[in-house]
Write a protein that holds these residues in place. Sequence first.
Motif, PDB file in Angstrom:
ATOM      1  N   HIS A 105     -13.684  35.530  48.771  1.00 28.57           N
ATOM      2  CA  HIS A 105     -13.882  34.744  49.995  1.00 28.57           C
ATOM      3  C   HIS A 105     -15.187  35.122  50.683  1.00 28.57           C
ATOM      4  O   HIS A 105     -15.603  36.285  50.680  1.00 28.57           O
ATOM      5  CB  HIS A 105     -12.694  34.889  50.951  1.00 28.57           C
ATOM      6  CG  HIS A 105     -12.460  36.276  51.482  1.00 28.57           C
ATOM      7  ND1 HIS A 105     -13.102  36.754  52.595  1.00 28.57           N
ATOM      8  CD2 HIS A 105     -11.649  37.271  51.062  1.00 28.57           C
ATOM      9  CE1 HIS A 105     -12.692  37.992  52.848  1.00 28.57           C
ATOM     10  NE2 HIS A 105     -11.812  38.334  51.926  1.00 28.57           N
ATOM     11  N   ASP A 137     -15.426  43.778  52.680  1.00 28.50           N
ATOM     12  CA  ASP A 137     -14.393  42.725  52.700  1.00 28.50           C
ATOM     13  C   ASP A 137     -15.054  41.388  52.961  1.00 28.50           C
ATOM     14  O   ASP A 137     -15.099  40.948  54.079  1.00 28.50           O
ATOM     15  CB  ASP A 137     -13.348  43.046  53.770  1.00 28.50           C
ATOM     16  CG  ASP A 137     -12.251  42.002  53.839  1.00 28.50           C
ATOM     17  OD1 ASP A 137     -12.135  41.180  52.920  1.00 28.50           O
ATOM     18  OD2 ASP A 137     -11.509  41.989  54.848  1.00 28.50           O
ATOM     19  N   GLU A 172      -9.597  34.968  55.573  1.00 26.57           N
ATOM     20  CA  GLU A 172      -9.195  35.823  56.680  1.00 26.57           C
ATOM     21  C   GLU A 172      -8.265  35.023  57.594  1.00 26.57           C
ATOM     22  O   GLU A 172      -8.294  33.813  57.601  1.00 26.57           O
ATOM     23  CB  GLU A 172     -10.444  36.291  57.467  1.00 26.57           C
ATOM     24  CG  GLU A 172     -11.418  37.126  56.643  1.00 26.57           C
ATOM     25  CD  GLU A 172     -10.861  38.497  56.255  1.00 26.57           C
ATOM     26  OE1 GLU A 172      -9.723  38.839  56.657  1.00 26.57           O
ATOM     27  OE2 GLU A 172     -11.559  39.214  55.527  1.00 26.57           O
ATOM     28  N   GLU A 196     -11.609  41.890  45.765  1.00 28.92           N
ATOM     29  CA  GLU A 196     -11.503  42.532  47.081  1.00 28.92           C
ATOM     30  C   GLU A 196     -11.746  44.021  46.884  1.00 28.92           C
ATOM     31  O   GLU A 196     -11.575  44.547  45.783  1.00 28.92           O
ATOM     32  CB  GLU A 196     -10.076  42.344  47.639  1.00 28.92           C
ATOM     33  CG  GLU A 196      -9.756  40.958  48.155  1.00 28.92           C
ATOM     34  CD  GLU A 196     -10.109  40.776  49.629  1.00 28.92           C
ATOM     35  OE1 GLU A 196     -10.833  41.633  50.190  1.00 28.92           O
ATOM     36  OE2 GLU A 196      -9.667  39.770  50.210  1.00 28.92           O
TER      37      GLU A 196
END
Length: 429
Positions: A105, A137, A172, A196
């Motif tokens: 992401h 992250d 998120e 991740e």
Amino acid sequence: MTRTANHNAQKLIAPLRRPIARLLQELVRTNSVAAPPGGNETPAQRVLQQFLREQGLRPELYDTAFIQESGSPLVRKNRTYAGRKNLSARVRGRGMGKSLVINGHMDTVPAGIAPWSRSPWSGQSKDGRIHGLGSFDMKGGLVAGAAVVCALERAQIRPGGDVIFESVVDEEWGGGGGTIAARLRGGGAAACVIPEGTQLEIYRATRGGFVVDLVSDAGDPSAYFSRAEVVSPAIPMGRLLTWVEELGRKRSRVRARGAYAEFPDPAPVQVLAVESNRLGPEAPLSVPSRATVRVYMQFLPQEDVDAVIAATRKELERFCARDAFFRKYPIRWQPLIGGPLYGHELPLDHPWTRCMADSAKAVLGRRPPITGAPYPCDAGLMHRDFEIPTLLFGPCGAGAHNPDEYVELDSVIRTAEVLLTAAMTWSGC
Ligand SMILES: [Zn+2]
């Protein structure tokens, strides 16, 4: 097979080390904060798109708003998607092997209210670390995933099955919108890895999660400075916190199996925030008439998450019924992001777990721990709802969702080597 793939992987990744490091810095310097209902991922996606193009790939950048008309029950109704773009780059296989999706992401959480020692968007490189919001992250893992398709493309390697790299939005805050869009548009795959931050360990499971605000409104602001009794939720909130503590104790006794068997607190309950009035000079001396506790519950992959939440809510009602104050002023149950996230678990002896373990061992020279993630993520969605066996493997770092976040650059490169080895082995190069 794995040893040859590993040898090739390190050679193939080596020339990408500097470009990948620079890309990571540029991505950290490009604000891609998501704050519900929206998110600002697209400028960073364009940076990544440009990089992939320069490497000879033909990445696709596409708007995710179409999911809102897709009729998919997975799509959260309280989010906005117009203008939020996913990126996808596919290395086409020869149609005779298993496909792999590498999913990461691009969105980050906000920088928060605690101070940072340097700008959250510094992207500074120091002592082998890249600093900044989202470095760990998960822009570090994201560029490692990008390196895989770049390396395949540069060497003109045609894998047996397709290798798809995707950079998604809205991960998120448990949105899942980017991953849903990627699946609805790009279809499935035989396996998935999400890079991740995992400290170069393999996470074969993720936990579920649920965030709820417990809100108490009580008192009458116009009665302050009067002879009437002062009513405020501030002190009763202490009793509610004790109730949350007891909930945490109860949850810590949940029996963990599989990937979470060794976790000391396998199903944690955390208080993320307590809010009641402010301490700054902008707040006059008075009592608050609202108090809120934000509670974050996590769930083991095998748990019936909805049943646990329903039972917790019932338990809270019983607590209110026993307490004279909360009987009069009941607590409001206000989920923060809507429904919960669900966890997942891939067996230790699944072919994809074994492939990843062998690949990591070939690159790192040791068999990495294979365990569960201490957080929920898009893996649950990918694995449960789209039925793609999913693992997490990513770099070392610290400070996710906190000030002074960083990722270790060497571990980003190791991640790229492991992922490339795994991709080549899995898809049959
Ligand atoms: Zn993440």
